[in-house]
Structures are given as C-alpha cells and as structure tokens.
Design an enzyme around this catalytic site. Structure first.
Site: not given
Length: 731
Positions: A71, A73, A93, A25, A221
């Site tokens: 995003h 998985h 970002d 990743h 997260q």
C-alpha cells in the site's frame, strides 16, 4: 481491444470497469509472463498463486493461509489511512479463505530520518498499522524498517498476514451454482478509494505529488477496524456453518473485481442490481458504485435457502447483508456474462464477459534492458575505498533500534507469541487460534528485503534475500514450508525496470528451487517512482516455517559471560551492496558476492538440528546459548546487536579489517556456545566452516584493532527512529 470483445463501443460503466480491472495493480499485465517462471507446487501446498491467499497443509487437519500486499502510494499521500487500509485489506485476503488472522508483520521503507517529510510518513504509517491492528484484535508480531534516500518520495508499506484454519473450512472465490445469490456484506459504499488501483497504484508520482500536494487524496480509502472485526467474526461463523459457497473480499477495483472474479472462476455469469448496493453518499452513479474501493466489504455467494440464516448471523454481528445479484447461466456461446442493471428490470449499464475482466487482460512483454552503465557500476567496487578512520563510529551509524515502533503494536493478542518483534531472527508463534487448541506446534516467520543487494544485482540480491529469510526461520528451529513475496519496482515502461523485474524473478526462482521452497502467492507493485525517478528494486520475501512440538523457547541473539563465539559458514564476501558501502561510504557499485545455495541449504538444516537438539537437552543449554544470522550490516552489526540484547560485552579477534567487519553474506550464523570444540566438530561433519572468534564478557564490545565501544554507546544508537516517531502531522 475492448471494442473487439464487446462488439461495440463500451458504455461509461463498462469502460470504467475495464479501466480498473486492466490496471497494472489488478491485472499484472506487465509481470504475468515473468511470474510464470516461479516454482509454486509442493505436496503440502493446498492453494497457490491466483487466489486471495496461499494456503499450506501443516498437518493434523490444520492449514495456514498467508499473503503479503503493498500500500505504497496511498501511504505517501495519507500515511495513517494508507497504512491502516493496507492492514484491513490483507486481513480480508486471509479470512476470505476461511482462516482466522492471527498475526501481522510489516516491511517499511522510508527516506532518511533527517528528512521532515519522511519522518512525518513514518509516524503516520506506524500509527496506522498500530491503530488498525490493535483495534481489530490481530497482533503485529514483527517486520523490518529501512531508511534510504531512494524512498524519500516513494515510501514502501508492505503488510504480511498469516491465518490458521481447519482444512475442512477452506473456501475459494467462486460464484458456483446458478440461481445462487450474491450478497454484499459489511460497510456501505462511498466515494472513497475511487481510482485507487488506477490513479494511485498503477501510475507514478509526478513532480507536484512529490512536492507533497494532495490532489490524489480522494483516491485513499477510509478505514474502520471495528467494522472489520465484526465482519471477520460474521464471515468465519458463516463459513463454519456452511452457509457460504464462495466468498471474495472487495479490495482493489471494488465490486468490479469481486463480481467478475467470482463469476469467472465458476465459468458462470452474474446479474447485479447496482441500485441495491447500500450507499453512504447521495447521488452516486453506477460508475462510482462499481469502482469504489470503500473498505470492510465482502461479497458472499449463498443459496436462496440459506439467505435467512445468513441474515440472522449478520444481524447478530451487526453486519449489513444485502442481496445485490444472482448467479446466471452462460449465454448461448458458453460465455458467462456480468450484467450490471440500474434498478429491477431497469437499464443495463454494463454487459461484459466476466472472464474478459478477470482473466483476459492484456499481457505485455515490455522491452527490457540492463542499465547502460552496468559495466561501470560493477567496476566501481567498494574495495577501492580507503579504510575508515573510525570503524566503531561507522558501526554506530549502522545500528538502529526499532523498539519504539514495536512498542506501538500489541504483539501479544491471542497470547500465541513465543518470540516477538525485535527478539529473534524470526518471529515464533504457537500454532493456535480460537477453536483450534494448541497441540504443541509452532510457526516461525520472517519478512526481509534489502535494496542495497538488489540495486547492485537484482538477480543475486533477490536470491540472497530468499536465503536470508530462509535462514532466519531455520535459526528458530523451523522447517521452511513456503514463501510469499512483494516485488516493489519503478515504472515498467522503463526497460531497465523490466530488466530488474525479470532478474529478480529469476533470482527468486533459482533460490526457491535450490532450497525447495514453493512460492504460493505474492504482489507486484510497479510504478514506484516519483518525478520520473524509479526506486531501487526492492523485493520483499516472507517465509513461513513449521516447528515440531516445542519444549522451550528457541535461542535468540545474545550470549552469556564466558560463552565462546563461533561463526558458522563461509568466509565473508566483499563489501558490494553492504549497508556500510551504501549508507556510510556512498558507494552503490561492485559485484555482489553470490550465495552458494547448496551449501546454504545444508547450513539451514544444520542450524535447525542444533536448535532441535538443544530443545531436548537439560537446562541450561550448552551447545547453543544464543545465535544470530549474519546479514544486514555484517558481522559488526550482528556482534553489536547480541551485545546490546544480552547486556554483555565481548572480546573478538581475527577480524582483519573493516571488510571482515561490514561485509554481508546471508550464509553465516553467529553462535554463542559453551562447547566450541563440539560445535566445530559437528559443523565439519556437515561440511560447514566454523571459526571461533572470541569470548563474551565485560561491559564493552571490543574487536581488536577496529572497535572498542561501551554498552551505553550501543544503547544510544537508535538510527533516528525514536525521534522520528515524536513528529506530529504536518499542517
């Protein structure tokens, strides 16, 4: 390799940092050798691949930042938080570059809507995108939703974000200035997200995961959009005031990534005291702190003299700000070293060359090979199939209504949205933001992906996807300026997947060079597999274009009674790769009809000029009353969508069979006009085909000899989306 770099065995902290930074990743170790073939430069490109987001100059001292990320998985394991943190990450970002995020789009791919798990994932993902975007105050203005069995145990959640900034505020992720401080902004650090980039994003799902077990949930997260909103405002104020000399968001690999990349980009070192990192859980080890992917955090590089002012701004926005490190000189060999200390003057738990983490990961040239049955696949063309007994019924199967999804999203935040989700081929936004008043310009954006095309031929399918997204933006009257991409594929350890990746990149490069569109950023999501079964290759392309001063809303799909219907472009290709062949007939073989990219560039130019010409004419427009690209679902779906949007039927002639109805070639445009002869004359002058196929009117869509459907029948063809969104979480 790590031992060779360090000259000794790594500590636990060093090994953990290399583990996450050298993950697929973060390091792109299987794809970097191929990505180098993409065209990335143009006079208007200010920042290309390699930074947090690509940035282009759109004139008048204004720039646009754009990025797309996956995003996937995390959204399978925990749909709500997986999607929500995907939105949070892509926002960071953008504002890391000094841009204010003004729009989100999503490309969502799920298993069939009659599958319970797929419905649960769809429901959670949509609520996650809406819950985060709506709360943080950034509109979700469009995207696409695709259902296919290839995503049953591996959904794809790709999120695109666009921001605007004055060029003078552009900032890069560089820890410049020896003696400057590394200041951690935002949320405290917890154990959520540890191993996200390695456990989740850089490995496939095993059978147990595919069965729905949640052993990997601790790697997800946890989001807090209200913290992110405060962080956005604090960071933009810091950047506007010139209090920050470099900044980097904390996403994948957490502090390991942010500290090593900022130091490596400046070719300097950094000392970080891990004990100073604010934590929300007790007894966290240095390994956990350095690899946690807790959300809503940024690392800012500031001068010691600016620290008090930075603290004042952050206090006012209720954002925590803690100096955790200092930028250091390179060592005697000229190597910038990243040192992690546990306490002031305490134990050094890691001491590594910063560039070895950020830039010097292994680069694999993995074996690649086409599928063993490629010849048989290409020989299995849908043309061999018998004609459907009820083309109208098949057409209803192909129709979907994403409106229930779009109703979850607030798409009018900032009041910039001119054409919103589901209204047109592309989203159109006024080019404005707080602090950047509108000067009459607008942006058009389109996000597209088509697994049917790319499963048949990854190279031609990706080129066709670029062509479709470019045409969508052109249908809004915009000049395409740049694209970003998200390449979603299976396990790179499988030679067939690496062949798909290489072919997709070559197809993208071929299309971008022919259409003069630079690739300014992207994301590669590999290991999208479950139980050893790879998804079909799914490149997602996002194109952004610029409109000049807009006088009226650009035309959208639809027509008015009495309008003539004209198809611009070449005759339809075959049925290979079409949704009819794949979803209705169950045939995934054949040879994909290629797009003539030279002719396609002319078509895009011609359509842009038509739209611009109409903007200058008196109301009501006569030459272009409505228009719609012909791609996914073929001419049949384009006709049905126009009829449904305008609440008016049509009589259509000259479509000989189901091939003409369902064949897909992203190089055709359906135009509603009151001046068919004039339109045909102009098209002929541009070297383009133009064919009048019918006239709008009545309450039924009639394609003589094939389809006879009432508007109420078209309205009820929802594709199962509305029912799926009524699903509540599984126990």
């Amino acid at each position: 390799m790590i031992v060779r770099i360090l000259g000794q065995a790594p500590t636990d902290t060093e090994l953990a940092m290399y583990s996450v930074m050298w993950s697929e990743h973060c390091s792109y170790k299987s794809s970097r050798v191929h990505l180098a073939r993409l065209p990335t430069e143009a006079p208007h490109v200010l920042v290309g691949p390699g930074e947090n987001a690509g940035v282009i100059d759109v004139g008048d001292g204004i720039a646009v930042a754009m990025r797309i990320e996956s995003h996937n998985h995390p959204s399978y394991i925990e749909p709500y938080q997986g999607a929500a943190t995907g939105v949070g990450g892509i926002l960071r970002d953008i504002f890391t570059m000094g841009a204010r995020p003004i729009a989100l789009m999503d490309a969502l791919f799920f298993g069939p809507p009659d599958d319970a798990r797929s419905r649960y994932i769809l429901d959670g993902v949509v609520r996650g995108v809406a819950g985060y975007g709506n709360a943080v105050g950034v509109p979700t203005v469009g995207g696409q939703i695709t259902f296919d069995s290839t995503y049953r145990s591996n959904p794809l959640v790709n999120v695109f974000c666009l921001g605007v900034l004055p060029i003078s505020r552009l900032v890069l992720s560089s820890a410049s200035g020896v003696g400057n401080l590394a200041v951690l902004l935002g949320s405290a650090t917890g154990r959520d997200g540890i191993g996200g980039v390695s456990v989740l994003a850089s490995a496939g799902f095993a059978e147990a995961d595919a069965a729905g077990q949640s052993t990997k949930r601790p790697s997800i997260q946890i989001s807090d959009p209200y913290e992110e909103k405060r962080l956005i405002e604090a960071c933009l104020e810091l950047l506007e005031a010139g209090l920050v000399v470099g900044i980097q968001d904390l996403g994948g690999a957490g502090l390991s990534c942010a500290t090593s990349e900022t130091a490596a980009h400046a070719r300097l070192g950094m000392d970080v005291d891990v004990s100073r990192v604010p934590r929300r859980e007790p007894n966290m080890s240095p390994v956990e702190v350095m690899t946690s992917e807790s959300q809503e955090r940024m690392l800012a590089i500031v001068t010691p003299e600016s620290l008090a002012a930075v603290q004042e701004v952050c206090d006012r926005w209720e954002v925590a700000a803690t100096a955790i490190g200092v930028v250091t000189e390179p060592d005697a060999a000229g190597i910038g070293r990243l040192r992690i200390l546990d306490g002031p003057g305490g134990e050094v738990v890691a001491d590594v060359p910063a560039s070895s983490l950020a830039d010097d990961a292994p680069r694999y040239e993995r074996p690649l090979a086409p599928p063993a049955d490629l010849v048989e696949r290409r020989a299995d063309d849908p043309s061999r199939l018998p004609a459907p007994s009820d083309p109208g019924g098949d057409l209803l199967e192909l129709l979907a209504d994403p409106a229930p999804v779009y109703r979850q999203y607030d798409h009018q935040l900032f009041l910039n949205t001119v054409i919103g989700p589901g209204e047109g081929d592309a989203t159109v936004l006024k080019l404005a933001a707080p602090g950047l008043p509108w000067e009459g310009k607008a942006l058009a954006m389109s996000v597209d992906g088509n697994p049917g095309w790319c499963a048949v031929d990854p190279r031609a399918g990706t080129a066709a996807t670029v062509a479709e997204s470019t045409l969508n933006v052109s249908c809004a009257g915009a000049i395409p300026l740049a694209l970003v991409n998200c390449l979603n594929l299976g396990n790179p350890e499988h030679p067939e997947v690496m062949w798909q990746l290489s072919e997709a990149i070559d197809g993208m490069a071929q299309a971008c060079e022919a259409l003069a569109i630079p690739v300014i950023g992207g994301n590669v999501s590999l290991y999208d597999e479950s139980g050893g079964c790879d998804i079909d290759p799914t490149p997602v392309i996002a194109v952004v274009g610029l409109l000049g001063r807009i006088v009226r809303k650009p035309p959208v799909p639809g027509w008015h009674p009495g309008d003539s219907l004209v198809v611009l472009g070449p005759p339809p290709g075959g049925l290979a790769g079409s949704r009819w062949a794949r979803s209705v007939a169950g045939c995934a073989g054949g040879v994909l009809a290629p797009v003539d990219l030279v002719s396609h560039r002319e078509l895009c130019r011609f359509v842009r000029e038509l739209v611009a010409r109409e903007a200058e004419d008196d109301d009501p427009p006569r030459l272009v009353r409505g228009l719609h690209d012909v791609a996914d679902g073929g001419l049949g779906v384009a006709l049905a969508e126009c009829a449904r949007a305008s609440r008016t039927g049509a009589e259509v002639d000259g479509i000989a069979d189901h091939g003409g109805l369902f064949a897909e070639l992203p190089a055709r445009v359906l135009v509603a006009t009151r001046l068919p002869d004039e339109l045909s004359r102009l098209a002929a002058g541009a070297g383009l085909g133009a064919r009048v196929i019918g006239v709008a009117g009545g309450a039924r869509l009639v394609v003589h000899g094939l389809v006879d459907l009432g508007l109420d029948e078209l309205d009820t063809a929802s594709g199962g989306i509305a029912a799926a969104l009524e699903v509540r979480p599984l126990v």
